[in-house]
Scaffold this active site. Structure first.
Site, mmCIF file in Angstrom:
data_model
loop_
_atom_site.group_PDB
_atom_site.id
_atom_site.type_symbol
_atom_site.label_atom_id
_atom_site.label_comp_id
_atom_site.label_asym_id
_atom_site.label_seq_id
_atom_site.Cartn_x
_atom_site.Cartn_y
_atom_site.Cartn_z
ATOM 1 N N LYS A 337 0.841 -1.198 0.000
ATOM 2 C CA LYS A 337 0.000 0.000 0.000
ATOM 3 C C LYS A 337 0.878 1.251 0.000
ATOM 4 O O LYS A 337 2.043 1.214 0.382
ATOM 5 C CB LYS A 337 -0.913 0.014 1.231
ATOM 6 C CG LYS A 337 -1.884 -1.169 1.294
ATOM 7 C CD LYS A 337 -2.949 -1.084 0.213
ATOM 8 C CE LYS A 337 -3.947 -2.220 0.295
ATOM 9 N NZ LYS A 337 -3.465 -3.480 -0.283
ATOM 10 N N ASP A 338 0.271 2.373 -0.437
ATOM 11 C CA ASP A 338 0.998 3.638 -0.531
ATOM 12 C C ASP A 338 1.546 4.059 0.828
ATOM 13 O O ASP A 338 0.985 3.747 1.873
ATOM 14 C CB ASP A 338 0.065 4.750 -1.042
ATOM 15 C CG ASP A 338 -0.480 4.450 -2.425
ATOM 16 O OD1 ASP A 338 -1.321 3.540 -2.529
ATOM 17 O OD2 ASP A 338 -0.061 5.110 -3.377
#
Length: 700
Positions: A337-338
């Protein structure tokens, strides 16, 4: 700046599938402007707090078929009850936290120093060998030990003893194990059903570093290969000597085991007594291996939802691992995930109970992390084991494209409607490659595929043209290759860099030392760099495909025959090569076209695009690459990825900065005060930034 130029190289060739004008704006002004929520395989958002009874009904062990496999004959299955009991007593190779200690267990040894368990092993060998061969084996072993003990050099060509041909495969396997357990200072080699016994010179080499007693038990530990077991050498105050032992074990057996040093309790801080502990590396998850799955289910698995804010995945994993007393490799997850975002995702940790995880909740809050939906499950997660992700994004500072005189609101509505109906080019996003970095992740992946381990490490530690503490430390390493000094300069929050430097300090800046440095990352992190290179080539391939053939489906294209495609696990039999007749009849649409992501188990298009792939591999020196890196236990089978994707459940709202809804009839509003709140779902492995790029016709 140079890093910005390198970033542009990755995006300059990317194209668009829609013809609207688009608009300008900024994203990720703050983490709360970019919220990512994983969607599990059941289609549920993982941030929703769910009653534990739900999981009890949905995480029952998978049913296994009732066809019993023929048991593999090995030493452990031979009918010697006492043999098995004594083996457990001597080795203490139980999963959990028990260690195999090198100290002698007097109750299990005879006066001559041989273990009682070894006496049982004589019976095992007696059941596998005839009396004469058994005597020859014992005499050979005695001669080897006598020469070593007398410091007499063995003859130049290493002596060997043939035990003859043994046709039964299971019996051969049992004999290999029985000999190595009784005589760890010997090795066995199979030659066309023949078993040959030779001296184990690695055993002799280790005896120069540790006691023979420790060497004896260590090699028995290695041969037993009992998962989750540990072996601990005797405590040692000599740091240089410990370093030599670390070097030996990792140089000889680094692909199989890893070493760690732990100080004894109540030790002196000035002169600590430190013991080296050895444990087997985690095995990568293999599909369809029932035996591995059953082993996996014996271990405690705890699933939870992780919320993190403005935190890199590896930093979060390392902090969790330290607090729980496990390795980062004990965590599994469905996808990365970012960093600059608020993200929710499911994770599974092995060897940790739900109660233990709940005990550290307050510590996690200080690190901008939260865990909830904590429950027991039966197995780890796999990469790609999700349905997709939900995004809630705020795009601020909205304005028209340069030289565009149309109303901003009309441009926004047109752009959203186009992408909603026509889709977007399914590029891998810039975060896959390390946006704004001089050395991108795909370059590191290429170096690893070419087994250029030192180059890969140097690329990983490549400094940017900045004067902050992180880049000062990297510049110092570039100039000196002083891993210890660089480690002291590297800020603590740079977890990955510090892990690599710690390994380089222990094992040295050599090819072998760099291999060990890469093993400081979990498997999912190591394979990420290989995937980054494959992703970059896929991006270039789809741009070439669209530039060459446009949106037509042509002869030699690959199309997906399954409407509900899962890119990561699309088998070859679901991929079809378009014929000339099918091209003429327009049977397939552009949304069905897939392109291969590089790997050892894919087929290429049979048109100009296929030739392009081969030319690129030649350009990068990978003509003969099998997309396997045995030294790092990395295999990339490859997969197929759809050229186009569509956002689902898309909704949006225009707002002024002071939160008043924009009136639909008012098109003369001050543009700089507008923000766009947009929400949508994407399939797994799709990038929201790429979807936004297609909507805005602007690099985000």
């Amino acid at each position: 700046m140079e890093e910005e130029t390198n970033y542009r190289v990755h995006i300059s060739s990317l194209c668009y599938i829609n013809d609207h004008v688009g608009f300008l704006g900024t994203i990720k002004n703050s983490p709360s402007d970019f919220v990512v929520i994983e969607i599990d395989k059941q289609g549920l958002l993982v941030n929703q707090v769910t009653d534990e009874s739900f999981y009890k009904n949905n995480n029952k062990p998978h049913e296994t078929n009732n066809f019993a496999k023929k048991p593999k004959l090995d030493v452990q299955n031979l009918p010697f009850e006492k043999h098995n009991q004594d083996l457990d007593t001597l080795s203490k190779c139980s999963g959990g936290d028990q260690n195999l200690q090198s100290s002698v267990k007097t109750e299990d040894t005879n006066k001559d120093g041989t273990s009682k368990w070894e006496e049982g092993k004589v019976d095992v060998l007696g059941s596998l060998l005839d009396e004469k061969t058994n005597e020859l084996l014992n005499q050979f072993a005695s001669d080897v030990k006598e020469k070593w003990n007398s410091k007499t050099e063995l003859i130049e060509t290493s002596p060997e003893l043939s035990l003859g041909k043994i046709l039964d495969k299971n019996q051969r396997a049992s004999l290999h194990s029985a000999i190595r357990q009784k005589f760890p200072y010997l090795i066995t080699i199979g030659k066309n059903s023949e078993i040959v016994v030779k001296p184990n010179h690695e055993y002799e080499e280790l005896c120069h570093l540790v006691s023979e007693e420790e060497a004896f038990e260590f090699f028995k530990y290695l041969d037993a290969k009992k998962e989750h077991s540990k072996f601990t050498f005797k405590p040692d105050r000599n740091k240089d000597h410990r370093k030599a032992v670390h070097h030996f074990v990792n140089r000889k057996f680094g692909n199989l085991v890893e070493t760690k040093s732990f100080p004894e309790r109540n030790h002196s801080a000035d002169n600590p007594n430190v013991a080296i502990t050895v444990k087997f590396r985690e095995k990568a998850h293999k599909h369809g291996k029932r035996s591995l799955e059953s082993q996996e289910r014996k271990v405690t698995h705890t699933a939870f939802t992780l919320r993190k804010e403005n935190l890199e995945m590896f930093e979060a994993l390392t902090f969790l691992a330290i607090k729980l007393g496990v390795m980062p490799s004990d965590f599994s997850y469905a996808g990365l995930k970012d960093k600059k975002a608020i993200t929710y995702q499911t994770m599974v940790v092995r060897k940790v109970t739900p109660e233990r995880l709940k005990n550290i909740e307050k510590d996690l809050e200080k690190k901008r992390m939260n865990v909830f939906n904590i429950r027991s499950v039966v197995e780890s997660l796999r990469l790609g084991q999700l349905k997709g992700n939900h995004f809630d994004i705020v795009i601020r500072n909205l304005r028209r494209q340069n030289n565009d005189s149309a109303h901003l609101k009309e441009r926004i509505l047109e752009a959203i409607d186009n992408v909603k109906n026509k889709g977007f080019v399914n590029y891998y996003g810039p975060q896959r490659f390390g946006k704004g970095r001089r050395a991108c992740t795909d370059q590191i992946g290429l170096a690893l595929l070419k087994t250029e381990m030192m180059k890969a490490v140097k690329l990983f530690l490549m400094p940017e043209d900045l004067d902050d503490p992180v880049n000062k430390a990297k510049k110092y390493f570039l100039q000196t290759e002083d891993a210890k000094g660089t480690h002291s300069l590297m800020p603590e929050f740079k977890v990955r860099e510090r892990a690599v430097l710690e390994s380089l300090n222990r094992f040295g800046m050599t090819e072998e030392g760099c291999i060990q440095a890469w093993f400081s990352f979990p498997h999912s992190m190591r394979i990420f760099y290989i995937h980054a290179y494959s992703s970059k080539i896929w991006n270039e391939a789809v741009s070439y495909r669209l530039a060459t053939y446009g949106s037509r489906v042509v002869e030699g294209d690959l199309v997906c025959l399954d409407g509900d495609v899962d890119d990561e696990h699309l088998p070859n039999n679901k991929v079809h090569l378009v014929t000339k007749e099918e091209e003429s009849a327009n049977i397939y649409g552009i949304h069905q076209v897939v392109l291969p992501v590089l790997g050892y188990n894919i087929q290429y298009p049979e048109n100009k695009v296929g030739q392009w792939y081969h030319d690129v591999l030649s350009r990068d020196g990978l003509q003969t690459c099998r997309f396997k890196v045995p030294a790092l236990k990395l295999n990339a089978p490859g997969c197929y990825r759809q050229m186009l994707k569509y956002p689902h459940n898309l909704s949006y709202q225009l707002k002024e900065e002071h939160d008043a809804d924009v009136k639909s009839e008012d098109s003369s509003i001050d543009e700089t005060s507008l923000s766009l709140l947009i929400s949508f779902d994407l399939d797994s492995s799709c990038y929201a930034t790429v979807c936004l790029r297609e909507i805005m016709k602007h690099e985000v």
